[in-house]
Enzyme design. Structure first.
Site, PDB file in Angstrom:
ATOM      1  N   ARG A 243      55.978  41.176  40.508  1.00  0.00           N
ATOM      2  CA  ARG A 243      57.348  40.861  40.112  1.00  0.00           C
ATOM      3  C   ARG A 243      58.142  40.420  41.333  1.00  0.00           C
ATOM      4  O   ARG A 243      57.942  40.911  42.438  1.00  0.00           O
ATOM      5  CB  ARG A 243      58.030  42.088  39.479  1.00  0.00           C
ATOM      6  CG  ARG A 243      57.634  42.351  38.030  1.00  0.00           C
ATOM      7  CD  ARG A 243      58.166  41.273  37.097  1.00  0.00           C
ATOM      8  NE  ARG A 243      57.847  41.525  35.697  1.00  0.00           N
ATOM      9  CZ  ARG A 243      56.784  41.033  35.067  1.00  0.00           C
ATOM     10  NH1 ARG A 243      55.922  40.283  35.745  1.00  0.00           N
ATOM     11  NH2 ARG A 243      56.586  41.276  33.788  1.00  0.00           N
ATOM     12  N   GLU A 271      64.561  33.709  38.885  1.00  0.00           N
ATOM     13  CA  GLU A 271      63.722  32.675  38.269  1.00  0.00           C
ATOM     14  C   GLU A 271      64.519  31.879  37.261  1.00  0.00           C
ATOM     15  O   GLU A 271      65.180  32.485  36.396  1.00  0.00           O
ATOM     16  CB  GLU A 271      62.495  33.317  37.606  1.00  0.00           C
ATOM     17  CG  GLU A 271      61.599  33.996  38.622  1.00  0.00           C
ATOM     18  CD  GLU A 271      60.442  34.758  38.003  1.00  0.00           C
ATOM     19  OE1 GLU A 271      59.514  35.138  38.742  1.00  0.00           O
ATOM     20  OE2 GLU A 271      60.464  34.989  36.776  1.00  0.00           O
ATOM     21  N   HIS A 293      55.790  31.050  37.962  1.00  0.00           N
ATOM     22  CA  HIS A 293      55.609  32.208  37.076  1.00  0.00           C
ATOM     23  C   HIS A 293      54.774  31.837  35.849  1.00  0.00           C
ATOM     24  O   HIS A 293      55.178  32.083  34.694  1.00  0.00           O
ATOM     25  CB  HIS A 293      56.965  32.776  36.636  1.00  0.00           C
ATOM     26  CG  HIS A 293      56.872  34.193  36.131  1.00  0.00           C
ATOM     27  ND1 HIS A 293      57.880  35.110  36.271  1.00  0.00           N
ATOM     28  CD2 HIS A 293      55.868  34.858  35.482  1.00  0.00           C
ATOM     29  CE1 HIS A 293      57.524  36.268  35.719  1.00  0.00           C
ATOM     30  NE2 HIS A 293      56.301  36.137  35.241  1.00  0.00           N
TER      31      HIS A 293
END
Length: 318
Positions: A243, A271, A293
């Site tokens: 993360r 993000e 991601h």
């Protein structure tokens, strides 16, 4: 209410890219009233969810006010991911709204992605790819180029931060390549007997490859920072597929500027990345491989995820 009249809305379908969700829903029941939106902004959530029984969301936030406004019709929230922090679970429970996620679907893909990043950095893949595609290789009289040192995984010490299901799969892959695996438990509770358990400082000092597979919580927030990134060996590779926020990205960018270490990141504190993110500094571009991601989203993993969502929908009895 009959099952055929179920109204289903997917608020951020673009997060799954091309997928088979609609087709599979129609196989279950061709009369489902299904609508999807590529992206939903916060001010659009309520309008798009009015009157629906099932909401699908990956990252769109369903807060107290939204759930309260939808409580008379909403029966189920299907999260098309594992993390559930975008839904107010306490409020959903108060209103009798079920919230279901899908766990374990991405173990193989995140592990493979981790290995890909390590292999690419060990073999200086982006540098040599650019060397060939730029035409420089075609202009060089020498048949080879070893300007950038290539490194094997075999014989390296690979430290894993967070030895859950993904971390353990990475450990298996790393071992198959001949790496010597150890791990640090971010909770302090993991006592996996297969691999040596180390304190964080020892793992950072001794490992040539380090990969992060931990959740973001009070134990892991800013876990790697200016105070311990200096412990990394010269030539070390640091991978974060856990993360964003576990590694202080500004501190790491400064460390990358100072010496010869490398990093591969698939997750970021914010993000999408901010346009002035420290990792976008051209001075360190050759020391980084960045992906948006998407380690979780390999096609096979998406199909497992979609099947899990369908099971969650099928489990609803109205």
């Amino acid at each position: 209410m009959q099952e055929k009249n179920l109204r289903i809305v997917f608020l951020d379908a673009l997060t799954l890219g091309q997928n088979s969700l609609k087709e599979k829903l129609m196989v279950i029941n061709p009369h489902f009233n299904y609508k999807e939106y590529h992206i939903t902004m916060p001010n659009e959530v309520l309008e798009r969810c009015l009157g629906v029984e099932i909401i699908l969301t990956n990252k769109v936030v369903l807060d107290r006010a939204t759930l309260a406004a939808l409580k008379d019709t909403l029966k189920l929230v299907c999260i098309t991911a594992t993390g559930m922090n975008n839904v107010d679970l306490q409020v959903a429970n108060e209103f009798g709204i079920l919230v279901k996620n899908v766990a374990g679907y991405s173990t193989q893909s995140v592990a493979q992605h981790t290995l890909m990043l390590v292999l690419a950095l060990s073999g200086k893949l982006s540098l040599y790819d650019s060397y060939c595609k730029s035409g420089e290789y075609a202009r060089n009289p020498l048949f080879t180029n070893l300007v950038y040192p290539l490194r094997l995984i075999a014989g390296k010490k690979w430290g894993i931060i967070g030895l859950g299901s993904i971390g353990e799969r990475v450990a298996e892959l790393a071992s198959a390549f001949g790496a010597e695996v150890s791990y640090y438990s971010t909770s302090g509770k993991n006592t996996n007997a297969k691999y040596p358990k180390k304190e964080l400082e020892s793992l950072l000092k001794e490992s040539q490859i380090i990969s992060i597979h931990a959740p973001l919580n009070s134990n892991t927030q800013n876990l790697l920072n200016v105070g311990n990134l200096g412990l990394l060996q010269n030539g070390a590779i640091l991978i974060n597929v856990g993360r964003g926020g576990i590694v202080n990205e500004e501190d790491l960018a400064k460390e990358l500027k100072k010496r010869e270490i490398y990093a591969g990141f698939d997750v970021f504190t914010k993000e999408p990345m901010e346009q002035n993110h420290p990792f976008l500094d051209k001075e360190i571009a050759n020391k980084l491989i960045l992906t948006p991601h998407n380690a979780w989203g390999y096609e096979e993993s998406k199909e497992i995820l979609i099947d899990g969502v369908l099971k969650n929908i099928a489990s609803l009895h109205l």
